[in-house]
Design an enzyme around this catalytic site. Structure first.
Site, short mmCIF file in Angstrom:
data_model
loop_
_atom_site.label_atom_id
_atom_site.label_comp_id
_atom_site.label_asym_id
_atom_site.label_seq_id
_atom_site.Cartn_x
_atom_site.Cartn_y
_atom_site.Cartn_z
N PHE A 122 -7.57 -16.21 68.30
CA PHE A 122 -8.31 -16.96 69.18
C PHE A 122 -8.61 -18.42 68.68
CE2 PHE A 122 -12.10 -18.66 71.30
CZ PHE A 122 -11.56 -18.74 72.56
N ASP A 123 -8.38 -19.47 69.36
CA ASP A 123 -8.45 -20.91 68.99
C ASP A 123 -9.45 -21.01 68.15
OD1 ASP A 123 -10.68 -20.87 70.92
OD2 ASP A 123 -9.91 -22.43 72.12
N LYS A 129 -19.53 -11.86 75.37
CA LYS A 129 -18.46 -11.28 76.27
C LYS A 129 -19.05 -9.64 76.36
CE LYS A 129 -15.81 -14.70 74.67
NZ LYS A 129 -16.22 -15.65 73.51
N HIS A 158 -9.18 -29.17 73.50
CA HIS A 158 -9.57 -29.08 74.81
C HIS A 158 -10.75 -29.48 75.42
CE1 HIS A 158 -9.79 -25.50 72.78
NE2 HIS A 158 -10.62 -24.76 73.63
N ALA A 171 -14.37 -9.15 70.51
CA ALA A 171 -15.23 -9.63 71.95
C ALA A 171 -14.96 -8.89 73.06
CB ALA A 171 -14.53 -11.15 72.23
N ASP A 180 -11.27 -8.29 66.06
CA ASP A 180 -11.98 -9.45 66.61
C ASP A 180 -12.34 -8.57 68.01
OD1 ASP A 180 -12.74 -11.19 68.39
OD2 ASP A 180 -11.73 -12.70 67.93
N TYR A 204 -40.42 -13.08 61.88
CA TYR A 204 -39.22 -13.68 60.95
C TYR A 204 -38.44 -12.68 60.41
CZ TYR A 204 -37.00 -17.15 58.25
OH TYR A 204 -36.15 -18.11 57.69
C1 LIG Z 1 -11.22 -13.14 71.33
C2 LIG Z 1 -12.09 -14.31 71.10
N1 LIG Z 1 -12.94 -14.48 69.54
C3 LIG Z 1 -13.64 -15.20 69.38
C4 LIG Z 1 -14.27 -16.26 70.31
C5 LIG Z 1 -15.62 -17.04 69.73
O1 LIG Z 1 -16.72 -16.63 70.27
P1 LIG Z 1 -17.84 -17.81 70.45
O2 LIG Z 1 -17.39 -18.47 71.81
O3 LIG Z 1 -18.94 -16.79 71.06
O4 LIG Z 1 -17.99 -18.63 69.40
C6 LIG Z 1 -13.95 -15.97 71.62
C7 LIG Z 1 -14.55 -16.72 72.71
O5 LIG Z 1 -14.38 -16.85 73.49
C8 LIG Z 1 -13.02 -14.99 71.94
O6 LIG Z 1 -12.38 -14.95 73.15
#
Ligand SMILES: Cc1ncc(COP(=O)(O)O)c(C=O)c1O
Length: 457
Positions: free
Chosen positions: A123-124, A257, A449, A216, A214, A71
């Site tokens: 990102f969204d 990613k 979406h 990713a 960010d 844990y």
């Molecule tokens: C640039 C970017 N930031 C953040 C995220 C959010 O990550 P997660 O889907 O792991 O929550 C994504 C997901 O597609 C992304 O492409």
């Protein structure tokens, strides 16, 4: 040799179930014309997302067996922490179950209702998490970023003049951090140049504002820097990544990613006090700070994935194989966003379906038609995702671009899968005027979406 082959062999296979166009027509209708609502088994080639859909390596699976499920203070956490620190270099490494959990922890901890977060393009989920606190998510991409055919090598760059203006306008007190997304997913998977990152760093330092990444798709961004930016051709992706992160004060990363994870995320910070507050919230919502919502085995797989992603042979294959799809579609006259992105090729929905008005969601209609035609699932990044159809002014109603993203999972599909995709899209383009427009039946307020439904016009 011109041919770049997949630098891996296949050890385990997952059969693909073939379907007919008539079956798919029924299935998409039942799914309210929303590809997110289809069952995966009814998809032949799944390009909905590159997130969490990659194939793990033998080493990662071996890491899964080594996972320590204690844990607190598990060995897996320390291996994870070391791998992240080696590349990111930040003081605090906080695992989270995925990227948006890192976003939520950070936004809930340091945003107020009058905060403003400038970025290249949020990102969204990032935008949603910022806006959920009442704060303003401000996209400041360079003008070239929104020109579909413009071949600018770093369309992910932030506009430094507009960033300076925003800092003057809102004042540094209202800007807890600036966020650069590398590569810029919502802006076509485009990279940010190191010069641009340095420029933002300098500006942020001058105004005493932290810079966060960010990250990713940081490794894909680094490969583009190596290929396109002067002075980086002789450097390893690892060195480039270390330099990239050295200009930042922290990072959020969806490790689904560029860490080859099927699940996972991380938040890294240099600020001790902020890290303390984040960890307190983490305990409330995600778990103890040494696992943050992940299993020990996940942490091990991610630590290994972070090292594997920086392999130059892999990155060369990754960027070249994505461009292969873009190049062939472009040759066939299909309107594609240029230059080609790192993880995805984006079709220009409005040019492809030039017979459909914005109100009939050209890119979304194209994604539904693509599924019916060849069983390929893709995702709209455009009118539904970013539009405000009831806004008073026309320019606020519809986003500048209405795209279909063909996101390519990592180490999953071979060249012949991609040849099939290219052939299918090319055929569809030839009879594009038969594609029917769609109207919205149900549109949720947040992240519409994922669950929206449509009917044919
Ligand atoms: C640039 C970017 N930031 C953040 C995220 C959010 O990550 P997660 O889907 O792991 O929550 C994504 C997901 O597609 C992304 O492409």
């Amino acid at each position: 040799m011109k041919t770049v082959f997949e630098p891996f062999r296949i050890k385990t296979v997952e059969p693909i179930r073939l379907t007919t166009a008539a079956q798919r027509r029924k299935l998409i209708q039942e799914a309210g014309f929303n590809p997110f609502r289809l069952r995966a088994e009814n998809v032949q080639i799944d390009l909905l997302t590159d997130s969490g859909t990659g194939a793990m390596s033998t080493e990662q699976w071996a890491g899964i067996m080594r996972g320590d499920e204690s844990y607190a203070g598990a060995r897996s956490f320390f291996r994870f922490e070391e791998a992240v620190k080696h590349i990111f270099g930040h003081q605090h490494v906080i695992p989270t179950h995925q990227g948006r959990a890192a976003e939520k922890l950070l936004c809930q901890t340091c945003l107020k209702t009058d905060s403003v977060i400038p970025g290249n393009t949020h990102f969204d989920t990032t935008r949603a998490n910022i806006e959920f606190t009442g704060a303003l998510a401000l996209d400041l991409p360079i003008p070239e970023a929104r020109q579909v055919a413009n071949e600018h090598p770093f369309k992910g760059n932030i506009d430094l003049v507009r960033l300076e203006d925003a800092i003057q306008k809102y004042g540094k007190e209202r800007i807890p951090f600036v966020l650069l997304t590398v590569t810029n997913n919502s802006g076509g998977g485009q990279p940010v140049s190191m010069a641009n990152v340095r420029g933002v760093r300098e500006l942020c330092q001058r105004h005493d504002i932290p810079l966060l990444l960010d990250a990713a798709r940081f490794a894909e961004n680094c490969w583009f820097v190596r290929e396109r930016e002067q002075g980086y051709a002789g450097k390893s992706p690892e060195e480039i990544a270390q330099e990239l992160f050295s200009y930042s004060d922290g990072a959020m990363m969806s490790m689904k990613k560029d860490a080859f994870g099927n699940m996972g995320g991380v938040l890294t910070l240099n600020d001790d006090e902020l890290a303390r507050q984040v960890r307190n919230l983490l305990i409330l919502t995600e778990g103890f700070p040494t696992y943050g919502g992940l299993s020990g085995r996940d942490l091990d797989a991610l630590a290994i994935g972070l090292r594997e992603i920086l392999d130059p042979d892999y990155l060369n294959y990754r960027i070249r194989s994505t461009a292969y799809v873009g190049w062939h579609l472009d040759q066939a006259g299909v309107p594609v966003f240029k230059p080609f992105g790192g993880h995805a090729i984006y079709l220009d929905g409005r040019a492809f379906c030039d017979h459909l008005p914005n109100e009939q969601y050209p890119a979304w209609s194209l994604s539904a038609a693509l599924y019916v035609h060849v069983g390929v699932r893709a995702c709209e990044i455009g009118n539904l995702m970013f539009g405000h159809p009831n806004a008073e002014q026309e320019e606020q109603r519809w986003p500048v671009m209405d795209l279909v993203r063909l996101a390519i999972p990592r180490r999953v599909y071979t060249q012949s899968h991609m040849d099939y995709v290219i052939e299918g899209i090319t055929e569809l383009y030839q009879k594009r005027h038969e594609i029917k427009g769609l109207k919205v039946v149900e549109r949720p307020e947040v992240l519409p979406h994922f669950t929206a439904s449509f009917a044919e016009v």
